[in-house]
Motif scaffolding. Structure first.
Motif, PDB file in Angstrom:
ATOM      1  N   LEU A  32       0.817  -1.217   0.000  1.00  0.00           N
ATOM      2  CA  LEU A  32       0.000   0.000   0.000  1.00  0.00           C
ATOM      3  C   LEU A  32       0.851   1.267   0.000  1.00  0.00           C
ATOM      4  CD1 LEU A  32      -2.644  -1.273   2.551  1.00  0.00           C
ATOM      5  CD2 LEU A  32      -3.042  -0.782   0.117  1.00  0.00           C
ATOM      6  N   ASP A  33       2.169   1.085  -0.096  1.00  0.00           N
ATOM      7  CA  ASP A  33       3.108   2.202  -0.086  1.00  0.00           C
ATOM      8  C   ASP A  33       2.954   3.066   1.167  1.00  0.00           C
ATOM      9  OD1 ASP A  33       5.292   3.495  -1.191  1.00  0.00           O
ATOM     10  OD2 ASP A  33       4.054   4.978  -2.236  1.00  0.00           O
ATOM     11  N   GLY A  81     -16.135  -0.479  -3.542  1.00  0.00           N
ATOM     12  CA  GLY A  81     -15.111  -0.743  -4.546  1.00  0.00           C
ATOM     13  C   GLY A  81     -14.011   0.288  -4.603  1.00  0.00           C
ATOM     14  N   ASP A  82     -14.194   1.425  -3.922  1.00  0.00           N
ATOM     15  CA  ASP A  82     -13.146   2.455  -3.874  1.00  0.00           C
ATOM     16  C   ASP A  82     -12.132   2.125  -2.786  1.00  0.00           C
ATOM     17  OD1 ASP A  82     -14.404   3.854  -5.882  1.00  0.00           O
ATOM     18  OD2 ASP A  82     -15.097   5.497  -4.595  1.00  0.00           O
ATOM     19  N   MET A  83     -10.956   2.707  -2.905  1.00  0.00           N
ATOM     20  CA  MET A  83      -9.935   2.538  -1.871  1.00  0.00           C
ATOM     21  C   MET A  83     -10.397   3.240  -0.593  1.00  0.00           C
ATOM     22  SD  MET A  83      -7.207   0.770  -2.593  1.00  0.00           S
ATOM     23  CE  MET A  83      -5.866   1.383  -1.583  1.00  0.00           C
ATOM     24  N   PRO A  84     -10.103   2.652   0.558  1.00  0.00           N
ATOM     25  CA  PRO A  84     -10.399   3.326   1.820  1.00  0.00           C
ATOM     26  C   PRO A  84      -9.564   4.606   1.958  1.00  0.00           C
ATOM     27  CG  PRO A  84      -9.836   1.018   2.175  1.00  0.00           C
ATOM     28  CD  PRO A  84      -9.520   1.336   0.754  1.00  0.00           C
ATOM     29  N   HIS A  85      -9.889   5.382   2.955  1.00  0.00           N
ATOM     30  CA  HIS A  85      -9.145   6.597   3.261  1.00  0.00           C
ATOM     31  C   HIS A  85      -7.930   6.191   4.103  1.00  0.00           C
ATOM     32  CE1 HIS A  85     -12.479   8.887   1.649  1.00  0.00           C
ATOM     33  NE2 HIS A  85     -13.286   8.136   2.386  1.00  0.00           N
ATOM     34  N   LEU A  86      -6.849   5.860   3.414  1.00  0.00           N
ATOM     35  CA  LEU A  86      -5.659   5.369   4.102  1.00  0.00           C
ATOM     36  C   LEU A  86      -4.977   6.495   4.872  1.00  0.00           C
ATOM     37  CD1 LEU A  86      -4.187   3.079   1.298  1.00  0.00           C
ATOM     38  CD2 LEU A  86      -5.517   2.402   3.306  1.00  0.00           C
ATOM     39  N   PRO A  87      -4.364   6.161   5.995  1.00  0.00           N
ATOM     40  CA  PRO A  87      -3.661   7.184   6.776  1.00  0.00           C
ATOM     41  C   PRO A  87      -2.434   7.692   6.027  1.00  0.00           C
ATOM     42  CG  PRO A  87      -3.243   5.000   7.681  1.00  0.00           C
ATOM     43  CD  PRO A  87      -4.247   4.833   6.581  1.00  0.00           C
TER      44      PRO A  87
END
Length: 165
Positions: A32-33, A81-87
């Motif tokens: 997830l980089d 289906g969208d990416m979550p709100h990653l920290p």
């Protein structure tokens, strides 16, 4: 990365939970980089009775399950289906506590045997799965499941583990 493991069931101490968790979480963050060293994860290594109690309390299901996750923050995407709100942790900020993961030794052992999988591979999959839940991924809707399962497969491949699906 800080991994706080509570061995609630001493039988877990005979497993490779600590190194497997480190490897699974590092591979997940890399995919997830995300900078692994900026996160804290808590893991409860328990027995089937304890996880059944937790499953009943938090999900209304009075049966044991393999893994449960409690995210510290809701990171769910706005649309299926969208990416979550990653920290996006800054280097100068303290590490982010992502939440808690509980694992049930008996369920995991039985599932691995029934599927003729290595215990360590199955546990690694569940560690990745639990961490992805902490990061806002889910599998309730088909589009979310496709995203999460595809990511799990790619992460596990980094660990030399075959597609679990």
């Amino acid at each position: 990365m800080e991994i706080d493991i509570l061995f609630d069931d001493p039988a877990w101490e005979a497993t490779a939970l600590e190194p497997l968790a480190g490897a699974a979480f590092r591979a997940s963050f890399a995919a997830l980089d995300l900078p692994a060293d900026r996160f804290i994860i808590s893991v409860l290594a328990c027995d089937d009775a304890r996880i059944a109690m937790l499953n009943g309390e938090f999900r209304g299901k009075d049966t044991p399950t393999n893994v449960l996750s409690w995210p510290a923050e809701d990171r769910a995407p706005d649309r299926a289906g969208d990416m979550p709100h990653l920290p996006a942790p800054a280097a100068q900020d303290p590490p982010i506590e992502l939440g808690d993961i509980a694992l049930a030794l008996g369920v995991i052992t039985r599932e691995a045997a029934e599927a003729e999988k290595s215990f360590d591979h199955h546990l690694s999959h569940l560690l990745v799965h639990g961490l992805l839940h902490l990061l806002g991924f889910d599998h309730i809707h088909d589009a979310d499941a496709a995203l999460m399962e595809g990511l799990e497969t790619r992460i596990l491949a980094r660990l030399g583990i075959a597609d679990p699906y």
